[in-house]
Design a protein around this motif. Structure first.
Motif, PDB file in Angstrom:
ATOM      1  N   MET A  11      -3.417   5.558   2.233  1.00  0.00           N
ATOM      2  CA  MET A  11      -3.225   4.542   3.275  1.00  0.00           C
ATOM      3  C   MET A  11      -1.775   4.486   3.729  1.00  0.00           C
ATOM      4  SD  MET A  11      -5.364   1.572   1.331  1.00  0.00           S
ATOM      5  CE  MET A  11      -4.779   2.161  -0.253  1.00  0.00           C
ATOM      6  N   GLY A  33       0.673   5.439   0.639  1.00  0.00           N
ATOM      7  CA  GLY A  33       0.298   5.371  -0.764  1.00  0.00           C
ATOM      8  C   GLY A  33      -1.200   5.456  -0.934  1.00  0.00           C
ATOM      9  N   GLY A  34      -1.596   5.460  -2.162  1.00  0.00           N
ATOM     10  CA  GLY A  34      -2.988   5.685  -2.510  1.00  0.00           C
ATOM     11  C   GLY A  34      -2.934   6.389  -3.844  1.00  0.00           C
ATOM     12  N   ALA A  35      -3.716   5.895  -4.802  1.00  0.00           N
ATOM     13  CA  ALA A  35      -3.554   6.345  -6.179  1.00  0.00           C
ATOM     14  C   ALA A  35      -3.616   7.869  -6.309  1.00  0.00           C
ATOM     15  CB  ALA A  35      -4.627   5.685  -7.042  1.00  0.00           C
ATOM     16  N   ASN A  38      -0.741   9.694  -4.800  1.00  0.00           N
ATOM     17  CA  ASN A  38       0.436   9.505  -5.655  1.00  0.00           C
ATOM     18  C   ASN A  38       0.428  10.495  -6.817  1.00  0.00           C
ATOM     19  OD1 ASN A  38       1.133   7.320  -4.057  1.00  0.00           O
ATOM     20  ND2 ASN A  38       0.464   5.771  -5.540  1.00  0.00           N
ATOM     21  N   TYR A  90      -2.246  -0.829   3.405  1.00  0.00           N
ATOM     22  CA  TYR A  90      -2.044  -1.945   2.481  1.00  0.00           C
ATOM     23  C   TYR A  90      -0.623  -2.473   2.593  1.00  0.00           C
ATOM     24  CZ  TYR A  90       0.177   0.275  -1.695  1.00  0.00           C
ATOM     25  OH  TYR A  90       1.025   0.879  -2.575  1.00  0.00           O
ATOM     26  N   LEU A 101      -1.316  -6.557  -3.778  1.00  0.00           N
ATOM     27  CA  LEU A 101      -1.613  -5.605  -2.696  1.00  0.00           C
ATOM     28  C   LEU A 101      -2.640  -6.235  -1.770  1.00  0.00           C
ATOM     29  CD1 LEU A 101      -1.969  -2.211  -4.639  1.00  0.00           C
ATOM     30  CD2 LEU A 101       0.093  -3.385  -3.869  1.00  0.00           C
ATOM     31  N   TYR A 103      -5.174  -5.490   1.163  1.00  0.00           N
ATOM     32  CA  TYR A 103      -5.813  -4.315   1.756  1.00  0.00           C
ATOM     33  C   TYR A 103      -6.359  -4.598   3.147  1.00  0.00           C
ATOM     34  CZ  TYR A 103      -6.071  -2.505  -3.052  1.00  0.00           C
ATOM     35  OH  TYR A 103      -5.788  -2.060  -4.311  1.00  0.00           O
ATOM     36  N   ARG A 105      -8.594  -2.161   4.788  1.00  0.00           N
ATOM     37  CA  ARG A 105      -9.172  -0.821   4.657  1.00  0.00           C
ATOM     38  C   ARG A 105     -10.684  -0.798   4.840  1.00  0.00           C
ATOM     39  NH1 ARG A 105      -7.620   0.332  -1.620  1.00  0.00           N
ATOM     40  NH2 ARG A 105      -8.431   2.405  -1.154  1.00  0.00           N
ATOM     41  N   ILE A 134     -11.246   3.830  -7.824  1.00  0.00           N
ATOM     42  CA  ILE A 134     -11.102   3.195  -6.509  1.00  0.00           C
ATOM     43  C   ILE A 134     -12.124   3.787  -5.534  1.00  0.00           C
ATOM     44  CG2 ILE A 134      -9.566   2.957  -4.513  1.00  0.00           C
ATOM     45  CD1 ILE A 134      -7.196   2.949  -6.564  1.00  0.00           C
ATOM     46  N   ASN A 163      -8.382   2.919 -12.679  1.00  0.00           N
ATOM     47  CA  ASN A 163      -7.764   2.178 -11.564  1.00  0.00           C
ATOM     48  C   ASN A 163      -8.609   0.989 -11.108  1.00  0.00           C
ATOM     49  OD1 ASN A 163      -5.234   3.280 -11.042  1.00  0.00           O
ATOM     50  ND2 ASN A 163      -6.076   4.974  -9.881  1.00  0.00           N
ATOM     51  N   LEU A 168     -11.727  -4.777  -4.582  1.00  0.00           N
ATOM     52  CA  LEU A 168     -12.561  -3.805  -3.849  1.00  0.00           C
ATOM     53  C   LEU A 168     -14.013  -3.839  -4.294  1.00  0.00           C
ATOM     54  CD1 LEU A 168     -10.177  -0.702  -3.900  1.00  0.00           C
ATOM     55  CD2 LEU A 168     -10.527  -2.345  -2.050  1.00  0.00           C
ATOM     56  N   VAL A 247       3.939  -0.869  -9.311  1.00  0.00           N
ATOM     57  CA  VAL A 247       2.830  -0.191  -8.625  1.00  0.00           C
ATOM     58  C   VAL A 247       3.144   1.303  -8.498  1.00  0.00           C
ATOM     59  CG1 VAL A 247       1.470  -0.026  -6.501  1.00  0.00           C
ATOM     60  CG2 VAL A 247       2.154  -2.257  -7.376  1.00  0.00           C
ATOM     61  N   GLY A 248       2.186   2.123  -8.865  1.00  0.00           N
ATOM     62  CA  GLY A 248       2.376   3.569  -8.785  1.00  0.00           C
ATOM     63  C   GLY A 248       2.717   4.186 -10.137  1.00  0.00           C
ATOM     64  N   ASP A 251      -0.115   6.002 -11.754  1.00  0.00           N
ATOM     65  CA  ASP A 251      -0.380   7.293 -11.110  1.00  0.00           C
ATOM     66  C   ASP A 251       0.630   8.340 -11.589  1.00  0.00           C
ATOM     67  OD1 ASP A 251      -2.215   5.766  -9.685  1.00  0.00           O
ATOM     68  OD2 ASP A 251      -0.803   5.420  -8.051  1.00  0.00           O
ATOM     69  N   ASP A 287       6.189   3.333  -4.448  1.00  0.00           N
ATOM     70  CA  ASP A 287       5.109   3.751  -5.346  1.00  0.00           C
ATOM     71  C   ASP A 287       5.374   5.087  -6.038  1.00  0.00           C
ATOM     72  OD1 ASP A 287       3.957   1.508  -4.389  1.00  0.00           O
ATOM     73  OD2 ASP A 287       2.177   2.451  -3.556  1.00  0.00           O
TER      74      ASP A 287
HETATM   75  O1  KDG Z   1      -1.978   2.912  -8.194  1.00  0.00           O
HETATM   76  C1  KDG Z   1      -1.302   2.536  -7.033  1.00  0.00           C
HETATM   77  C2  KDG Z   1      -2.336   2.234  -6.017  1.00  0.00           C
HETATM   78  O2  KDG Z   1      -3.018   1.087  -6.348  1.00  0.00           O
HETATM   79  C3  KDG Z   1      -1.794   2.030  -4.665  1.00  0.00           C
HETATM   80  O3  KDG Z   1      -1.170   3.198  -4.200  1.00  0.00           O
HETATM   81  C4  KDG Z   1      -2.842   1.585  -3.704  1.00  0.00           C
HETATM   82  O4  KDG Z   1      -4.494   3.275  -3.992  1.00  0.00           O
HETATM   83  C5  KDG Z   1      -4.215   2.128  -3.958  1.00  0.00           C
HETATM   84  C6  KDG Z   1      -5.255   1.154  -4.180  1.00  0.00           C
HETATM   85  O5  KDG Z   1      -6.338   1.367  -3.642  1.00  0.00           O
HETATM   86  O6  KDG Z   1      -5.015   0.171  -4.870  1.00  0.00           O
END
Ligand code: KDG
Length: 306
Positions: A11, A33-35, A38, A90, A101, A103, A105, A134, A163, A168, A247-248, A251, A287
Motif C-alpha cells: 500500500m 509498505g505492506g508486510a 517489507n 494506510y 494503522l 487502513y 484498503r 494478512i 501477522n 481486517l 511497525v515493520g 517483517d 517501516d
Molecule cells: O508489518 C507491517 C505491516 O503491518 C504494515 O506494513 C502494514 O501490511 C501491513 C498491514 O496490512 O498491516
C-alpha cells in the motif's frame, strides 16, 4: 530467477510528520509498505534475490509502490496493475502508547489478487514463497490464492508470518488461519498473536496445534525468539535498542530469519540474523531500516556458536 517470492498487498503509506491525533498532524511523508513487500526489501538488503507479487491500482500511489520497490532492488516483474481498483493506503497515527494503522484498503487492487497469479513463471524457479495471514483476510480470491500456494505437492518451501491484524477480520472467521499455518514449512508468530488466534502462546501447546511446519518461530513478550524444530528448541534474546517505532520490525525479523535459513545457518544464527535486521528497523520511524553493512553483520554473527 529470484530465490524468494513474497506475495501480498503493498500500500501507499502516509507517515505523520509528528506524533499526535491525525486531525492535528500538519503533513505526512509519502512512503509505501505492506508486510510481504517489507520482507522482500529486507531480503534484498541482506543479499537474497527477492520478488514481490501482487496488484496495484493504475494510479500515482501504485506507480510509487512499484518504483520504490524496484529502487530497493525488489523484482516487481510479476506485479500487475488493476485498471479498475485503487491502490490501498494506510495512514500511521503515532501516539504515546504506540502507533495505530488506519487502513483505506477495502476494494483495493491489492485485495483483488487471486489464484490466476500462480500462472506467473516466477513461481516455477523460486525456492521459497513468503506469505502472511494478512492476505487471507483481504478477500475470497486472496484467501484462495493463499490456499493454492500452500497446496501439496509443491516445489517451493512456504514461510508464513501470522501477522494478526484484528481490524481486517471483521467479516471473516479467523479460524481459517490455523490450517493455513499448519500447511506451511516455516511459521513465524508473536506470542501475543498466537494467544489471540490459537488460544495459547506456549511453545509445546503451539507445536501440538501446528504439527505440520518443520519450524515454528515464536517471538515472545520478553523480547526473545524461540525456534521449535524436530531437533528441539532454541531461544535467542533480542538486541537491546532504543525503539523509535516498531511497525515493520516483525517483517525485518522474518527477512533476517529467512536469509539465515537460505544461507544454511543453524537455528541460533538464523534467530540472531532476524534480531539484527529487526533492530535496524526498530531505530527508524519508517517501516524499513537498512541492516548494518555485510562485514559488520558477519562480525556480529560470528559471536554465535552455530
Ligand atoms: O508489518 C507491517 C505491516 O503491518 C504494515 O506494513 C502494514 O501490511 C501491513 C498491514 O496490512 O498491516
Amino acid at each position: 530467477t529470484p530465490t524468494v517470492v513474497c506475495v501480498g498487498e503493498t500500500m501507499a503509506v502516509l507517515l505523520p510528520e509528528r506524533p499526535g491525533p491525525l486531525e492535528d498532524v500538519p503533513s505526512f511523508r509519502h512512503s509505501c509498505g505492506g508486510a510481504e513487500a517489507n520482507v522482500a526489501r529486507g531480503l534484498v538488503a541482506l543479499g537474497v534475490p527477492a520478488a514481490w507479487a501482487g496488484r496495484v491500482g493504475a494510479d500515482g500511489f501504485g506507480r510509487r509502490v512499484l518504483r520504490e520497490l524496484a529502487a530497493a532492488g525488489v523484482d516487481v516483474r510479476a506485479a500487475t496493475t488493476d485498471p479498475d481498483r485503487p491502490t490501498g493506503l494506510y495512514v500511521k497515527e503515532a501516539g504515546p502508547s504506540g502507533s495505530v494503522l488506519h487502513y483505506y484498503r477495502d476494494g483495493s487492487a491489492g485485495s483483488a489478487i487471486g489464484p490466476d497469479l500462480l500462472g506467473d513463471p516466477l513461481f516455477a524457479g523460486a525456492r521459497l514463497v513468503h506469505l502472511s495471514g494478512i492476505t487471507a483476510a483481504l478477500s475470497d480470491s486472496a484467501l484462495a490464492l493463499t490456499r493454492a500456494l500452500l497446496a501439496r505437492p509443491r516445489d517451493h518451501l512456504v514461510s508464513f508470518d501470522l501477522n494478526w491484524r484484528p481490524a481486517l477480520w471483521r467479516r471473516r472467521d479467523p479460524a481459517v488461519l490455523r490450517p493455513l499455518l499448519d500447511a506451511a514449512d516455516i511459521v513465524m508468530l508473536g506470542a501475543d498473536e498466537a494467544a489471540a488466534v490459537l488460544g495459547t502462546a506456549d511453545p509445546d501447546a503451539l507445536r501440538a496445534l501446528l504439527p505440520g511446519p518443520s519450524t515454528l518461530v515464536i517471538k515472545d513478550d520478553a523480547h526473545q525468539a524461540i525456534a521449535v524444530t524436530a531437533d528441539g528448541t532454541v531461544t535467542e534474546p533480542a538486541l537491546n535498542v532504543e525503539v523509535v517505532e516498531p511497525v515493520g520490525a516483525g517483517d525485518a525479523f522474518a527477512a533476517g530469519y529467512l536469509a539465515g535459513t537460505l544461507r544454511g545457518y543453524g537455528p541460533r544464527r538464523r534467530l540472531r540474523l532476524g534480531h539484527l535486521a529487526a533492530a535496524a528497523t526498530l531505530v527508524v520511524p519508517g517501516d524499513h531500516g537498512p541492516p548494518p553493512p555485510p562485514d559488520l553483520v558477519e562480525a556480529l554473527l560470528a559471536a554465535s556458536p552455530d
